[in-house]
Design an enzyme around this catalytic site. Sequence first.
Site, PDB file in Angstrom:
ATOM      1  N   LYS A 255      10.298  -8.606  -6.196  1.00 34.32           N
ATOM      2  CA  LYS A 255      10.035  -8.655  -4.756  1.00 34.32           C
ATOM      3  C   LYS A 255       8.530  -8.843  -4.566  1.00 34.32           C
ATOM      4  O   LYS A 255       7.739  -7.961  -4.906  1.00 34.32           O
ATOM      5  CB  LYS A 255      10.494  -7.334  -4.118  1.00 34.32           C
ATOM      6  CG  LYS A 255      10.045  -7.208  -2.688  1.00 34.32           C
ATOM      7  CD  LYS A 255      10.496  -5.889  -2.085  1.00 34.32           C
ATOM      8  CE  LYS A 255       9.859  -5.712  -0.719  1.00 34.32           C
ATOM      9  NZ  LYS A 255      10.137  -4.404  -0.147  1.00 34.32           N
TER      10      LYS A 255
ATOM     11  N   ALA B  42      15.302  -1.826  -2.103  1.00 35.82           N
ATOM     12  CA  ALA B  42      14.047  -2.591  -2.144  1.00 35.82           C
ATOM     13  C   ALA B  42      12.898  -1.597  -2.222  1.00 35.82           C
ATOM     14  O   ALA B  42      12.972  -0.514  -1.650  1.00 35.82           O
ATOM     15  CB  ALA B  42      13.916  -3.432  -0.880  1.00 35.82           C
TER      16      ALA B  42
ATOM     17  N   GLY C 136      11.308   4.373   1.441  1.00 37.18           N
ATOM     18  CA  GLY C 136      12.035   5.580   1.034  1.00 37.18           C
ATOM     19  C   GLY C 136      11.735   5.963  -0.408  1.00 37.18           C
ATOM     20  O   GLY C 136      11.425   7.123  -0.718  1.00 37.18           O
TER      21      GLY C 136
END
Length: 515
Positions: free
Chosen positions: A75, A47, A361
């Site tokens: 998303k 994600a 990340g």
Amino acid sequence: MLKKVVIVGGGTAGWMTAAYLRAAFGERISVTVVESQRIKTIGVGEATFSTVRHFFSYLGLPENVWMPRCNATYKLGIRFENWRQKGHYFYHPFERLRKVDGFPITDWWLDRGTGDRFDRDVFLMAAICDAERSPRHLDGTLFEQEFKERGEGEAERSTLAEQDTQFPYAYQFDAGLLAGFLTEYATERGARHIVDDVVEVRQDERGFISAVRTREHGDVEGDLFVDCTGFRGLLINQTMDVPFQSFQDMLPNDSAVALRVPVDMEQRGLRPCTTATAQDAGWIWTIPLFGRIGTGYVYASDYTTPEEAERTLREFAGPGAEDLEANHIRMRVGRSRSSWVKNCVAIGLSSGFVEPLESTGIFFIQQGIEELVKHFPDETWDPGVQASYNRTVANAIDGVREFLVLHYRCAARADNDYWRDAKQRALPDGLAERLEVWKSRTPTAENIYPHYHGFEAYSYHAMLLGLGGIRLRPPAALRLMDGADAEREFQMLRDQSKELVSRLPSQYEYLAQMH
Ligand code: FAD
């Protein structure tokens, strides 16, 4: 000029770096990626954050080219479940807040003093997520006029200068498929790919890395070495001796277990967001991809065991998950004190990592690469350039750490030791004071964490009012003002949400036509 870049590691970080450097510099530098077949990539990280669209745009990749190859979905934000109490949920979307008469709409919402669904009342995305809609119409145009200009220029290249701009959505994708796609992209554009283990790192008399020695391909020499070896930090920590600074005292989650769950999306539907569901010792992510769900329990090993965490996750995933292979991961939470020393730059998990609660990340990877291009060294190895890079990268990681600590500190949930202890832990410098300020002055660009870390004031509003653990007060001035404009704005938001839900296709329908 420096000509030879060697990247060690072929996970998301390694291949994003290789692809980006080819797009930025073309043939003017050589790029070599050395990746081990024996040491697997982390296998998660699916994600993303909304600035990721600049990455694909910079590479000149339209959505219909790369998304189907990587089983990607849209998303629009994160749905937080059970963080206030069991059964409650709210969204943290990628959507800036409107202003009314100079005040953020949040202040007007607080002034009205009604309801507990801030997200529903002020963000269009909440209704779109609930209704599982696509952010694009079937003809490919974006849902809102104000975003249209950017959405239509998908294949045009973003410039490095505008890369901080946020979009109203991000993506979710299969990390393995993306690494494969980017391998193809980078190697077709001339990147050299060596599949081998680095068994030794050679340094010259100044301590600069001169070559990495591989098991079967001998020495690979370079001018600049990028450490993308993940939590190992083979070059930055093990070779250059840069200490790793742990964030464990503030963010105790140190482990995860993940599953890949195949699902029939047509039947189940495809919610356009990541979900973070609070658990007794952490939280579970649910990332819907095209054709499967990625799910994982991020937990603190001081509060539960790997066996218990795996059992909880399998139960959560439901029937069909009993026999799936579980991926247990020990997380190194914190950052290398410097991400760049001498001729070694760490990007990805080797540079730093905080738990994936806000999907940062890959955001850190992208930021590391963009900053590397902006700070690209020459043969003088100017220490000022390195210091500037290190400060920028550290600020982003530290800023996200603060934002995540806030999630636990401000969650109303306090029903066991894990959630009660979260209210007592150490806070990053300045956060206690900021929390006090926000009670009477909602977060603004001026009073949040002072360095760029991706999250803007609207994110703080969404979280503070969704988590429900602290009370915010509206400015007294609003009681002396005519609230008619605000009422009109709230009505407009309600009307627009309804209209969008009725006009937009379902996410499944939109993506199915792309495949
Ligand atoms: P890795 O994937 O670990 O790759 C390391 C590479 O180095 C491998 O190719 C390996 O073969 C190579 N290597 C290592 N040693 C050697 C050697 N001696 N010789 C040759 N090659 C070597 N990020 C997000 O943005 N969103 C998320 O939802 C998200 N979820 C996450 C969930 C968890 C539980 C964790 C732990 C992380 C998550 N992340 C997330 C972070 C994300 O997974 C990583 O940022 C991303 O995958 C990049 O990893 P990497 O490439 O740095 O390391």
